[in-house]
Design an enzyme around this catalytic site. Structure first.
Site, mmCIF file in Angstrom:
data_model
loop_
_atom_site.group_PDB
_atom_site.id
_atom_site.type_symbol
_atom_site.label_atom_id
_atom_site.label_comp_id
_atom_site.label_asym_id
_atom_site.label_seq_id
_atom_site.Cartn_x
_atom_site.Cartn_y
_atom_site.Cartn_z
ATOM 1 N N GLU A 243 -41.319 49.064 48.804
ATOM 2 C CA GLU A 243 -41.711 50.456 48.576
ATOM 3 C C GLU A 243 -43.223 50.538 48.562
ATOM 4 O O GLU A 243 -43.887 49.569 48.181
ATOM 5 C CB GLU A 243 -41.199 50.939 47.211
ATOM 6 C CG GLU A 243 -39.715 51.096 47.122
ATOM 7 C CD GLU A 243 -39.256 51.389 45.684
ATOM 8 O OE1 GLU A 243 -40.103 51.412 44.764
ATOM 9 O OE2 GLU A 243 -38.057 51.578 45.496
ATOM 10 N N LYS B 272 -46.667 51.021 47.071
ATOM 11 C CA LYS B 272 -47.177 50.937 45.702
ATOM 12 C C LYS B 272 -48.273 51.987 45.573
ATOM 13 O O LYS B 272 -49.401 51.792 46.028
ATOM 14 C CB LYS B 272 -47.725 49.534 45.404
ATOM 15 C CG LYS B 272 -48.156 49.373 43.972
ATOM 16 C CD LYS B 272 -48.631 47.966 43.699
ATOM 17 C CE LYS B 272 -48.890 47.746 42.223
ATOM 18 N NZ LYS B 272 -49.750 48.758 41.634
ATOM 19 N N ARG C 66 -48.463 55.615 36.055
ATOM 20 C CA ARG C 66 -47.016 55.584 35.854
ATOM 21 C C ARG C 66 -46.582 56.772 35.008
ATOM 22 O O ARG C 66 -47.241 57.116 34.019
ATOM 23 C CB ARG C 66 -46.610 54.300 35.163
ATOM 24 C CG ARG C 66 -45.111 54.097 35.145
ATOM 25 C CD ARG C 66 -44.800 52.681 35.386
ATOM 26 N NE ARG C 66 -43.404 52.399 35.532
ATOM 27 C CZ ARG C 66 -42.946 51.155 35.646
ATOM 28 N NH1 ARG C 66 -43.771 50.145 35.604
ATOM 29 N NH2 ARG C 66 -41.661 50.943 35.801
ATOM 30 N N ARG D 158 -47.233 54.622 30.737
ATOM 31 C CA ARG D 158 -46.786 53.223 30.733
ATOM 32 C C ARG D 158 -46.687 52.697 29.309
ATOM 33 O O ARG D 158 -45.877 51.846 29.002
ATOM 34 C CB ARG D 158 -47.824 52.430 31.519
ATOM 35 C CG ARG D 158 -47.600 50.980 31.612
ATOM 36 C CD ARG D 158 -48.828 50.345 32.243
ATOM 37 N NE ARG D 158 -48.651 48.932 32.457
ATOM 38 C CZ ARG D 158 -48.751 48.017 31.508
ATOM 39 N NH1 ARG D 158 -49.023 48.388 30.275
ATOM 40 N NH2 ARG D 158 -48.593 46.752 31.777
ATOM 41 N N GLU E 143 -44.446 57.556 39.825
ATOM 42 C CA GLU E 143 -45.906 57.440 39.794
ATOM 43 C C GLU E 143 -46.498 58.817 40.056
ATOM 44 O O GLU E 143 -46.098 59.501 41.019
ATOM 45 C CB GLU E 143 -46.349 56.437 40.868
ATOM 46 C CG GLU E 143 -47.812 56.087 40.842
ATOM 47 C CD GLU E 143 -48.169 54.934 39.880
ATOM 48 O OE1 GLU E 143 -47.325 54.539 39.049
ATOM 49 O OE2 GLU E 143 -49.309 54.460 39.955
ATOM 50 N N GLU F 125 -51.861 51.045 47.271
ATOM 51 C CA GLU F 125 -52.467 49.757 46.943
ATOM 52 C C GLU F 125 -51.789 48.592 47.640
ATOM 53 O O GLU F 125 -52.296 47.492 47.632
ATOM 54 C CB GLU F 125 -52.282 49.508 45.444
ATOM 55 C CG GLU F 125 -53.228 50.232 44.550
ATOM 56 C CD GLU F 125 -53.022 49.754 43.123
ATOM 57 O OE1 GLU F 125 -51.900 49.921 42.601
ATOM 58 O OE2 GLU F 125 -53.965 49.209 42.556
ATOM 59 N N LYS G 297 -38.546 44.900 45.878
ATOM 60 C CA LYS G 297 -37.553 44.902 44.794
ATOM 61 C C LYS G 297 -36.182 44.420 45.253
ATOM 62 O O LYS G 297 -35.750 44.759 46.362
ATOM 63 C CB LYS G 297 -37.404 46.335 44.252
ATOM 64 C CG LYS G 297 -38.683 46.904 43.701
ATOM 65 C CD LYS G 297 -38.513 48.350 43.261
ATOM 66 C CE LYS G 297 -39.798 48.895 42.691
ATOM 67 N NZ LYS G 297 -39.696 50.292 42.298
ATOM 68 N N ARG H 9 -41.491 41.703 32.690
ATOM 69 C CA ARG H 9 -42.224 41.446 33.929
ATOM 70 C C ARG H 9 -41.297 40.537 34.717
ATOM 71 O O ARG H 9 -41.151 39.368 34.423
ATOM 72 C CB ARG H 9 -43.552 40.757 33.612
ATOM 73 C CG ARG H 9 -44.504 40.697 34.767
ATOM 74 C CD ARG H 9 -45.842 40.139 34.327
ATOM 75 N NE ARG H 9 -46.553 41.024 33.413
ATOM 76 C CZ ARG H 9 -47.175 42.148 33.788
ATOM 77 N NH1 ARG H 9 -47.181 42.514 35.054
ATOM 78 N NH2 ARG H 9 -47.796 42.886 32.902
ATOM 79 N N LYS I 18 -45.088 42.477 43.216
ATOM 80 C CA LYS I 18 -46.108 43.373 43.764
ATOM 81 C C LYS I 18 -46.955 42.603 44.761
ATOM 82 O O LYS I 18 -47.305 41.445 44.542
ATOM 83 C CB LYS I 18 -46.952 44.006 42.663
ATOM 84 C CG LYS I 18 -47.433 43.104 41.583
ATOM 85 C CD LYS I 18 -48.146 43.884 40.474
ATOM 86 C CE LYS I 18 -48.436 43.002 39.285
ATOM 87 N NZ LYS I 18 -49.078 43.639 38.176
HETATM 88 P P1 ATP Z 1 -48.762 45.830 34.989
HETATM 89 O O1 ATP Z 1 -48.065 47.113 34.737
HETATM 90 O O2 ATP Z 1 -48.014 44.984 35.969
HETATM 91 O O3 ATP Z 1 -49.275 45.119 33.790
HETATM 92 P P2 ATP Z 1 -50.682 47.502 36.024
HETATM 93 O O4 ATP Z 1 -50.402 48.569 35.057
HETATM 94 O O5 ATP Z 1 -52.090 47.154 36.328
HETATM 95 O O6 ATP Z 1 -50.077 46.150 35.675
HETATM 96 P P3 ATP Z 1 -49.820 47.058 38.619
HETATM 97 O O7 ATP Z 1 -49.829 45.607 38.387
HETATM 98 O O8 ATP Z 1 -50.861 47.577 39.522
HETATM 99 O O9 ATP Z 1 -49.889 47.882 37.298
HETATM 100 O O10 ATP Z 1 -48.359 47.408 39.196
HETATM 101 C C1 ATP Z 1 -47.343 48.040 38.566
HETATM 102 C C2 ATP Z 1 -47.555 49.554 38.599
HETATM 103 O O11 ATP Z 1 -47.492 50.077 39.923
HETATM 104 C C3 ATP Z 1 -46.436 50.302 37.925
HETATM 105 O O12 ATP Z 1 -46.620 50.288 36.538
HETATM 106 C C4 ATP Z 1 -46.530 51.690 38.523
HETATM 107 O O13 ATP Z 1 -47.443 52.444 37.768
HETATM 108 C C5 ATP Z 1 -47.165 51.446 39.876
HETATM 109 N N1 ATP Z 1 -46.276 51.766 41.018
HETATM 110 C C6 ATP Z 1 -46.673 52.445 42.125
HETATM 111 N N2 ATP Z 1 -45.683 52.548 43.021
HETATM 112 C C7 ATP Z 1 -44.602 51.930 42.494
HETATM 113 C C8 ATP Z 1 -43.274 51.693 42.961
HETATM 114 N N3 ATP Z 1 -42.864 52.089 44.138
HETATM 115 N N4 ATP Z 1 -42.441 51.024 42.127
HETATM 116 C C9 ATP Z 1 -42.852 50.589 40.908
HETATM 117 N N5 ATP Z 1 -44.095 50.771 40.429
HETATM 118 C C10 ATP Z 1 -44.977 51.432 41.209
#
Ligand code: ATP
Length: 640
Positions: free
Chosen positions: A293, A295, A300, A316, A348, A447, A452, A466, A472
């Site tokens: 998907e 990102k 969030r 989050r 998101e 990004e 998944k 996690r 990711k």
């Molecule tokens: P983490 O939540 O892993 O500690 P983070 O808050 O910096 O780190 P990322 O590591 O960048 O977040 O990646 C997870 C985040 O990506 C998710 O919490 C969500 O906000 C965002 N996201 C964007 N698109 C998606 C998607 N398709 N599925 C799940 N998450 C997504």
């Protein structure tokens, strides 16, 4: 051990059955926990204390345990209610000065020397009549009153409540009152320890009530089972207000059926593991169905609709963001189909260009006000991209495979351009397909990808984990250490040349939730524009301290100024190396700490607090993965 320790945490006299829990018993437990570094010992001390609370509570009283638990985790309510502990340092200094009779200057000087306001804060006994001993309910309600008082005369009111509390303190109580007010207990007691202790205490209490004698093996397995139930239930329904009464009234074995995901109570989101290469993704998902998907680069948003039609949007970290996104609340009604009464969406929120509807980077979104936004004032438009459906019309979907959850999502919601969409996905299987989709996602302003698991048990939604079932893959990772890190700014170095009026570089730290300690990790001076440096100067100057705060594990770092650990930045690095100077993850991989090489500033993470910064275990894991990739690379070359 737990049973023998109950006498250690108990206090002499004064704690009768049905009486309020003496605060002295709690602080005695805190002191014992602070005195040991052993995790198991910390857990059993806390278990013993909770067990005493359960044993001595009147029948049907679930409140005593609830308040005791809140004081152990430095909270006053579930996160989404947002009653926060922690008051400003200057107010605390004032209150301490008033109740101890020491001058403001002396209290401040002590703080600088010790880095801990809690020490030396015992009130001078000026009163003729000794105030009544403190109890857990009294301390809890006083702290809540402080947290809730706002407006005009609130400062005076807060100081007066603190002064009263301090005047009634005995022994080591004042230290913990002050630390609670600061929002830092400094006893090395992570919330997961509290959850385990709570489960163990409930299991012991149930066992005692049944009168059965269990052998050691049976008891151990009962305790493990209880901890696993309580932890999993809590990640689905993170509210002690709901879980503790159910635990005490209906019992551990019924907890899974009495406490379930409930719209209105945000669950802890599932998180992803970083990967450095498409090959790693394919290794993990070999012979399994998976989906890639986009990102999205936004924030969030967990969107809840309750039976009565109320909509809540949570961050989050489970904070209520409904007042930040009133436009999203409004937009939501357009994308929901008729038959959908209640639901929980995982999504998101992404800033989009008003006219072209193109995706905009996170920086745009962060220009929005954080509270009390009025729809008519909104400059930055937001579109919601849903990627999961966790609850629908009265039923939790967490245990269904992703492919089914995704079908239900698409059946019950509809795309409204510029307002609501489904995360763009591709169920590709080869390296080339993933590479092409990754490039497309970046071109569209994302990004990278989230990859998944799509089918089987492995694709269930795993709250708070996690998980390796979500990977990711960010474009940036491909050349760097893997994931970016979220680090706390703890120090500053004055700039040189063009940068003399601002800080030119910064000292960063990770956060160890177990020891509640900020561990230094690197000096960073790259990735900043002049404008940004000015902005950082404006924000950080107010947080300057002459000495490192007591919870910063400094090592050999020598910045020009120290900051109160508060601001979190996202940072990327070329790689990780062992370091004799910095203290991050010391003892996890080696005696030495781990440091970042060529760190680069990405952005301010104002959706994360200092306690949410990357932890030492994650850093050690990244270091190990890098070492492994290095060895593998050498080996592969040798094979050629
Ligand atoms: P983490 O939540 O892993 O500690 P983070 O808050 O910096 O780190 P990322 O590591 O960048 O977040 O990646 C997870 C985040 O990506 C998710 O919490 C969500 O906000 C965002 N996201 C964007 N698109 C998606 C998607 N398709 N599925 C799940 N998450 C997504």
């Amino acid at each position: 051990e737990v049973l023998s320790r109950t006498s250690e945490v108990d206090i002499e006299g004064g704690w009768k059955i049905g009486a309020p829990v003496p605060y002295a018993a709690l602080t005695k437990t805190f002191s014992l926990i602070e005195a040991t570094t052993k995790r198991l010992e910390k857990t059993s001390l806390l278990t013993s204390f909770f067990l005493l609370v359960i044993r001595r509570s009147a029948k049907g009283d679930t409140h005593s345990l609830l308040q005791a638990v809140y004081l152990c985790i430095k909270k006053l309510s579930p996160d989404y209610v947002g009653v926060e502990l922690g008051i400003g340092e200057s107010l605390l200094v004032k209150a301490i000065s008033e109740s101890t009779g020491r001058s403001l200057a002396v209290v401040k000087a002590d703080l600088k020397k010790e880095g801990d306001l809690g020490l030396n804060s015992k009130a001078s006994q000026k009163t003729l009549f000794r105030p009544k001993s403190l109890t857990v309910p009294l301390v809890f309600t006083s702290l809540k009153e402080i947290a809730l008082s706002s407006g005009h005369s609130s400062q005076t009111k807060k100081v007066s409540i603190i002064t009263k509390l301090l005047a009634a303190c005995q022994g080591g109580e004042a230290k913990y009152i002050i630390r609670s007010l600061e929002g830092k207990l400094r006893i090395g007691n992570a919330e997961r320890t509290v959850l385990v202790a709570l489960a163990h205490a409930a299991a012991f209490a149930e066992n005692e009530e049944s009168g059965k004698k269990l052998n050691k093996d049976k008891l151990t397995s009962r305790l493990e089972e209880a901890a696993s139930i309580v932890k999993s239930v809590f990640s689905e329904l993170p509210s002690y207000d709901l879980v503790i009464p159910a635990l005490l009234t209906d019992g551990i074995s019924n907890l899974r059926s009495t406490c379930k995901l409930t719209p209105g109570v945000p669950l802890k989101p599932m998180l992803a593991k970083p990967t450095k290469a498409i090959g790693e993704v394919l290794d993990r998902f070999e012979n399994k169905r998976f989906t890639c998907e986009y990102k999205y680069d936004g924030e969030r948003a967990q969107v809840h609709k309750l039976d009565d039609g109320v909509v809540g949007i949570f961050s989050r970290n489970s904070e209520d963001m409904s007042r930040k996104y009133p436009d999203l609340v409004e937009q939501l009604s357009h994308c929901v189909k008729q038959e959908t009464k209640s639901f929980v969406l995982d999504a998101e929120a992404v800033a989009i260009d008003k006219t072209t509807e193109k995706l905009m980077p996170f920086q745009e979104l962060s220009k929005r006000k954080r509270k009390d936004v009025k729809v008519e004032d909104i400059q930055v438009r937001v579109c919601l991209f849903a990627f999961d459906l966790l609850y629908l019309n009265g039923e939790s979907l967490l245990q269904k495979p992703l492919v089914e959850r995704r079908d239900l999502l698409r059946q019950h919601f509809q795309v409204v351009p510029g307002e609501f969409g489904f995360a763009k996905s591709s169920d590709g299987e080869t390296t080339e397909e993933i590479q092409a989709f990754l490039e497309e996602s970046v071109k569209d302003g994302c990004e990278g990808l989230m990859v998944k698991m799509l089918e089987s048990d492995e694709s269930h939604y795993e709250p708070s984990r996690r998980s390796v079932n979500w990977l990711k893959l960010k474009k940036d990772y491909l050349a760097g250490v893997g994931d970016s890190l979220d680090l706390v700014v703890v120090g500053g170095y004055y700039g040189k040349g063009k940068r003399t009026n601002v800080y030119g570089a910064f000292l960063l730290a990770c956060f160890d939730a177990d020891s509640e300690e900020h561990q230094t990790i690197c000096k960073i001076g790259t990735g900043f524009s002049e404008e940004m440096l000015q902005m950082h100067w404006d924000t950080l100057r107010a947080l300057e301290m002459d000495k490192p705060r007591g919870d910063i594990k400094v090592g050999g770092a020598k910045p020009d100024v120290w900051f109160e650990p508060k601001i979190v930045w996202e940072v990327l690095a070329a790689d990780l190396s062992l370091s004799p100077i910095y203290t991050a993850a010391q003892g996890l991989v080696e005696e030495r700490g781990i440091s970042l090489r060529f760190p680069r500033f990405i952005r301010v993470r104002d959706d994360k607090s200092a306690d949410d910064a990357t932890g030492p275990e994650q850093i050690a894991e990244m270091y190990e993965r890098q070492a492994l990739a290095h060895r593998k690379g050498k080996h592969d070359k040798g094979g050629d």
